[in-house]
Design an enzyme around this catalytic site. Structure first.
Site, mmCIF file in Angstrom:
data_model
loop_
_atom_site.group_PDB
_atom_site.id
_atom_site.type_symbol
_atom_site.label_atom_id
_atom_site.label_comp_id
_atom_site.label_asym_id
_atom_site.label_seq_id
_atom_site.Cartn_x
_atom_site.Cartn_y
_atom_site.Cartn_z
ATOM 1 N N ASP A 90 0.812 -1.208 0.000
ATOM 2 C CA ASP A 90 0.000 0.000 0.000
ATOM 3 C C ASP A 90 0.850 1.264 0.000
ATOM 4 O O ASP A 90 0.401 2.310 -0.480
ATOM 5 C CB ASP A 90 -0.965 -0.007 1.192
ATOM 6 C CG ASP A 90 -2.266 -0.736 0.879
ATOM 7 O OD1 ASP A 90 -2.642 -0.761 -0.306
ATOM 8 O OD2 ASP A 90 -2.902 -1.278 1.795
ATOM 9 N N GLU A 120 -5.618 4.340 -0.155
ATOM 10 C CA GLU A 120 -4.411 3.541 0.045
ATOM 11 C C GLU A 120 -3.574 4.111 1.196
ATOM 12 O O GLU A 120 -2.973 3.360 1.975
ATOM 13 C CB GLU A 120 -3.568 3.494 -1.236
ATOM 14 C CG GLU A 120 -4.252 2.880 -2.447
ATOM 15 C CD GLU A 120 -4.502 1.383 -2.318
ATOM 16 O OE1 GLU A 120 -4.224 0.810 -1.245
ATOM 17 O OE2 GLU A 120 -4.977 0.775 -3.293
ATOM 18 N N HIS A 123 -5.155 2.929 4.327
ATOM 19 C CA HIS A 123 -4.815 1.529 4.569
ATOM 20 C C HIS A 123 -3.435 1.427 5.213
ATOM 21 O O HIS A 123 -3.243 0.686 6.184
ATOM 22 C CB HIS A 123 -4.812 0.737 3.261
ATOM 23 C CG HIS A 123 -6.130 0.709 2.567
ATOM 24 N ND1 HIS A 123 -6.296 0.192 1.293
ATOM 25 C CD2 HIS A 123 -7.364 1.121 2.954
ATOM 26 C CE1 HIS A 123 -7.557 0.305 0.935
ATOM 27 N NE2 HIS A 123 -8.222 0.866 1.923
ATOM 28 N N TYR A 127 -2.233 -0.062 9.169
ATOM 29 C CA TYR A 127 -1.281 -1.091 9.583
ATOM 30 C C TYR A 127 -0.415 -0.592 10.738
ATOM 31 O O TYR A 127 -0.104 -1.345 11.673
ATOM 32 C CB TYR A 127 -0.415 -1.525 8.401
ATOM 33 C CG TYR A 127 -1.209 -1.983 7.206
ATOM 34 C CD1 TYR A 127 -2.267 -2.883 7.357
ATOM 35 C CD2 TYR A 127 -0.939 -1.506 5.927
ATOM 36 C CE1 TYR A 127 -3.008 -3.291 6.261
ATOM 37 C CE2 TYR A 127 -1.690 -1.912 4.832
ATOM 38 C CZ TYR A 127 -2.724 -2.797 5.005
ATOM 39 O OH TYR A 127 -3.473 -3.193 3.926
ATOM 40 N N GLU A 187 -4.087 -5.321 -6.342
ATOM 41 C CA GLU A 187 -5.376 -5.135 -5.671
ATOM 42 C C GLU A 187 -6.175 -6.428 -5.590
ATOM 43 O O GLU A 187 -6.895 -6.655 -4.608
ATOM 44 C CB GLU A 187 -6.208 -4.081 -6.425
ATOM 45 C CG GLU A 187 -5.545 -2.737 -6.646
ATOM 46 C CD GLU A 187 -5.663 -1.815 -5.449
ATOM 47 O OE1 GLU A 187 -6.055 -2.297 -4.378
ATOM 48 O OE2 GLU A 187 -5.356 -0.619 -5.594
ATOM 49 N N GLU A 221 -10.246 -2.441 -1.677
ATOM 50 C CA GLU A 221 -9.409 -3.000 -2.731
ATOM 51 C C GLU A 221 -10.239 -3.638 -3.839
ATOM 52 O O GLU A 221 -9.869 -3.586 -5.013
ATOM 53 C CB GLU A 221 -8.430 -4.033 -2.157
ATOM 54 C CG GLU A 221 -7.507 -3.530 -1.050
ATOM 55 C CD GLU A 221 -6.556 -2.431 -1.473
ATOM 56 O OE1 GLU A 221 -6.683 -1.899 -2.594
ATOM 57 O OE2 GLU A 221 -5.676 -2.079 -0.671
ATOM 58 N N HIS A 224 -11.289 -0.734 -5.919
ATOM 59 C CA HIS A 224 -10.130 -0.228 -6.674
ATOM 60 C C HIS A 224 -9.834 -1.132 -7.861
ATOM 61 O O HIS A 224 -9.609 -0.659 -8.980
ATOM 62 C CB HIS A 224 -8.886 -0.165 -5.780
ATOM 63 C CG HIS A 224 -9.008 0.740 -4.608
ATOM 64 N ND1 HIS A 224 -8.021 0.864 -3.658
ATOM 65 C CD2 HIS A 224 -10.004 1.575 -4.211
ATOM 66 C CE1 HIS A 224 -8.401 1.726 -2.735
ATOM 67 N NE2 HIS A 224 -9.597 2.164 -3.053
#
Length: 347
Positions: A90, A120, A123, A127, A187, A221, A224
């Protein structure tokens, strides 16, 4: 600049028409009127993307904080490796999507890619949020180093790194198309062994907060991947001279190579994980490859893997076309408002 290379699109060029003459390499004023675009259904894509808004710190991680130390050593190790993989992908995708948007003549494509790039970035931040919830700062930094040092992960990401950097160095229309193809692979294929690990923990009632966040990422995703596949097809439709057997063969070769690398990675990172059948995982990877090829407009290459062999995953990736509750926490997992634009391509 070489005649084969594209120039970055000007911010405003009022001598050109508002409706772009081409997706890439055309003319446009830069003024976006959603009621006057070449591909009107992309306004629904834009609206679906906006409706998927979510924030990582709104996901309850309190139980995950308590449960992570109770995971086995193998599960903890896999958890950190998978997070590193997802963050690596990402991170590169945020930059690549933004770069692609700079060469898109059609302002509707620019706007959609801007939203995708923003998601993105969310995302990637998620994490960091997951790791900050469950491990020390030293462990967090160590996990993010895996993407730069693990030989299997480096091997797995080599091709995508080369294609993406080739586009940076030589922004031709052909390299944009190759980058878009690899974006569909990223993706629609490269995330899935990682996603499966977290969903597998959740079906054992472990780390449900993490799996809930992963399901939001997965939903994004899927959207996307669908748009980028449509963008590939539309770009080839506008540039039939690039829609050759040579390019088609190249796409098939990249999918085959990517499947082999993803299978190797899944065997490396998921071996010994309770609840994961590696043969089933390999079948799921090939199923996903077939699905993405169909979305690009090509044929399946794995005749024995047309159907999803891991149907249990669908319990953790809601279709989000109706309000659902998490199986374990019994709370609303959906942030979006319900409308006729909320559906998306199923797993």
């Amino acid at each position: 600049m070489s005649p084969n290379l594209l120039e970055k699109v000007k911010t405003l060029d009022p001598m050109n028409p508002n409706r772009a003459t081409a997706l890439f390499g055309g003319k446009s004023s830069g003024i976006l009127n959603w009621n006057n675009i070449k591909y009107p259904h992309w306004y629904k894509t834009y609206k679906r993307l906006l409706s998927n808004f979510w924030k990582s710190d709104e996901v309850n991680m309190s139980n995950d904080v308590k449960e992570f130390p109770m995971l086995s050593t193998e599960e903890q190790d896999t958890f950190l490796k998978v997070i590193s993989l997802l963050a690596t992908l990402d991170s590169s995708q945020t930059r690549t999507i933004l770069l692609t948007s700079l060469y898109a003549t059609d302002p509707s494509v620019q706007s959609i890619l801007a939203v995708i790039a923003q998601q993105e970035a969310v995302h990637n931040e998620s994490y960091s949020y997951i790791l900050s919830s469950v491990v020390s700062l030293d462990k967090q930094n160590e996990a993010f180093e895996i993407g730069r040092s693990d030989p299997i992960l480096l091997k797995r990401n080599q091709n995508i790194m080369e294609i993406y950097n080739q586009f940076v160095e030589k922004p031709s229309l052909e390299n944009i198309l190759k980058t878009l193809v690899y974006s569909t692979i990223l993706e629609g294929l490269f995330f899935y062994s990682g996603f499966a690990f977290f969903y597998n923990l959740a079906r054992q009632n472990k780390m449900v907060g993490t799996s809930t966040m992963i399901s939001y990422i997965n939903r994004d995703e899927l959207e996307h991947g669908r748009f980028i596949c449509e963008l590939v097809r539309a770009t080839l439709g506008e540039n039939p001279e690039l829609n050759t057997k040579h390019f088609t063969d190249w796409v098939y070769e990249q999918f085959r190579n990517s499947v082999e690398l993803e299978v190797e990675w899944s065997h490396y990172v998921l071996n010994g994980v309770e609840g994961i059948d590696l043969d089933e995982m390999e079948g799921f990877i090939k199923y996903r490859a077939n699905k993405m090829l169909r979305m690009i407009g090509l044929s399946e290459i794995y005749a024995m893997h047309i159907n999803n062999p891991m149907k249990w995953i669908r319990a953790y990736v809601d279709n989000f076309d109706e309000t659902k509750t998490d199986f374990f926490e019994q709370r609303n997992r959906q942030y979006t408002k319900i409308s006729d634009l909320n559906g998306f391509d199923e797993l």
